[in-house]
Design an enzyme around this catalytic site. Structure first.
Site, PDB file in Angstrom:
ATOM      1  N   GLU A 190       4.210   0.972  -5.104  1.00  0.00           N
ATOM      2  CA  GLU A 190       3.907   2.153  -4.283  1.00  0.00           C
ATOM      3  C   GLU A 190       3.557   3.053  -4.867  1.00  0.00           C
ATOM      4  O   GLU A 190       3.717   3.639  -6.141  1.00  0.00           O
ATOM      5  CB  GLU A 190       5.476   2.392  -3.607  1.00  0.00           C
ATOM      6  N   ASP A 199       1.074  -4.236   2.773  1.00  0.00           N
ATOM      7  CA  ASP A 199       1.590  -3.319   4.020  1.00  0.00           C
ATOM      8  C   ASP A 199       1.045  -2.039   3.688  1.00  0.00           C
ATOM      9  O   ASP A 199       1.580  -0.972   3.292  1.00  0.00           O
ATOM     10  CB  ASP A 199       3.031  -3.461   3.302  1.00  0.00           C
ATOM     11  N   ASP A 215      -2.648   3.342   7.531  1.00  0.00           N
ATOM     12  CA  ASP A 215      -4.019   3.448   8.194  1.00  0.00           C
ATOM     13  C   ASP A 215      -5.174   4.026   7.209  1.00  0.00           C
ATOM     14  O   ASP A 215      -4.595   4.518   6.334  1.00  0.00           O
ATOM     15  CB  ASP A 215      -3.994   4.596   9.599  1.00  0.00           C
TER      16      ASP A 215
END
Lengths: 293, 293
Positions: free
Chosen positions: A123, A172, A175
């Site tokens: 992340e 994951d 947009d």
């Protein structure tokens, strides 16, 4: 007056003593508004605006730059559908990684497979992980949760360092704006291929098959690299238009031939063995769009 | 200023020299806004506010009391899915009726079945039929379109006069507000049963399986009357949440055993034989809700 301590920008607006979150969809000339019961968290990280709002339709929502990402009420659909198809298609997934997904929802789903030895959650924004741990998915402290490792890196840089490493990789990505834009570059798909073991499987969030062209681009990029590529769909009420696509790319195992006795759907709320198979059946307009030259 | 000649009420608002249509969902504390490229038609009939708006996301939309009913771009999904499942499940549908559906979209789909001899479209509001003929689905003048008869009556009163009459009946009812409210009464389902021939089949629009309890109520009412009742779903981007349900109730023919060689999907954009079957596969949360006592 609504009761919160934050100085707000664009996506959150106070009107007539009510606070509303506005998800702007300028490419569609649409706006979707949610009345905010309470604003639980609001900040600007170095990467994006992060908020946690309480709504009637979806309960608690994680919102990044005004776009709802995952909600308490329907988040199970995305989490189950990005995770289980690949995990059940691979006969023995041991090393698993996910790029994005700082809320750790997909990681919790992957943990249900006993063969798993390591789950790396990559992340870019540490604040997303911290905010989600506080407000969305608290750690349960169970032993197997120790298998989840967070890697605070830009997924596009991180993937270039991984070679022949993962059995299952879940992309994951949000947009293609802001921090996720590099996860849509053509080279990214090659890096994903290289990061997988010889029988590895990758899954990509590939957008609304009704509104966007992301699915077609993702699918044709992956077909140049992988022998087995399929589109599958599900319905996520909090996403614009509802219908949503994932693209699965595999070096060896075909999900259409998976042994569904391995599907860990005992406490699932969306997927079951019949949904696993039905999710690969595409409405005619999506099939046609994918087949067009 | 936006360029139209109408004096507008609640659902259409002018802001910053733009016209927007607002679909209010007060039970969800949500609002969905569409920027209106042009307002093609606007009136108050004795039954409801009727408008035709041009939007970017969905092209032309028929809007009743602020709720989009059918759109030029995704209307094919609703029209195909309310019609073809029952039409293909019945081996020889000759007399067909639909309550609601004044835009005649489902009637056009039903015409594709050669056995059809008569299609009665029962619509309470003649203005809906006239406005749709002008702006949405023009008559093509083909010979078989003469089989479509419009009946300008309240569907709830009309159905009570029909006995042992129809092979297929489609209940294309709008939400349970305004003129459609009687089409959700318990007695209505008995009247539908009585209107069908001994091997007749009825299909009911039964709402969002995510947001509403209409599906469960419809299903349990029908199970008291019909030996064969199934839920099927599709994804309609212009409907809130996307995922949508229909309930099919049959006296003799089980759609799960239909001969799909009869399915007239040659120029369909949503349905095909695989979608026919996959549409009966329900996500686990919908199955559980239907099974709850």
């Amino acid at each position: 007056m609504t009761n919160h301590k934050y100085s707000l920008t664009g996506y959150h607006k106070e009107e007539n003593e009510e606070l509303w979150l506005w998800d702007d969809l300028p490419e569609l000339d649409m706006e979707i508004g949610y009345k905010v019961g309470s604003l639980l968290h609001y900040e600007h990280s170095p990467f994006q605006e992060i908020s946690i709002v309480e709504t009637k339709a979806f309960g608690r929502m994680l919102v990044l730059d005004g776009t709802p990402q995952v909600t308490a009420k329907d988040g199970f659909i995305y989490n189950e559908m990005i995770t289980h198809i690949a995990m059940a298609a691979h006969p023995k997934p041991q090393k698993v990684a996910m790029i994005g997904g700082g809320d750790c929802g997909p990681a919790r789903e992957a943990l249900k497979y006993e063969s798993v030895q390591q789950i790396d959650v990559v992340e870019i924004d540490p604040r997303v992980i911290e905010v989600c741990r506080t407000w969305m998915t608290k750690e349960t402290g169970q032993e197997r949760e120790g298998l989840i490792r967070t890697v605070l890196k830009d997924g596009y840089k991180w993937i270039q360092e991984q070679k022949n490493m993962y059995d299952v990789l879940l992309v994951d990505r949000s947009d293609p704006y802001g921090p996720a834009v590099s996860l849509y570059k053509p080279q990214f798909y090659q890096y994903v291929y290289d990061s997988l073991t010889d029988d590895g499987i990758a899954v990509f969030q590939s957008g609304s098959p009704y509104y966007s062209g992301i699915l077609k681009k993702t699918s044709s990029s992956l077909r140049k690299l992988f022998p087995i590529v399929h589109t599958y769909i599900c319905s996520i009420p909090s996403f614009p238009g509802g219908i949503w696509s994932f693209t699965i790319a595999s070096k060896k195992w075909d999900p259409l031939e998976a042994d569904l006795n391995g599907l860990q759907w005992q406490d699932a709320k969306y997927i079951n063995p019949e949904i696993f198979q039905a999710s690969f059946v595409l409405p005619q307009y999506i099939k046609s769009a994918l087949e067009e030259k």
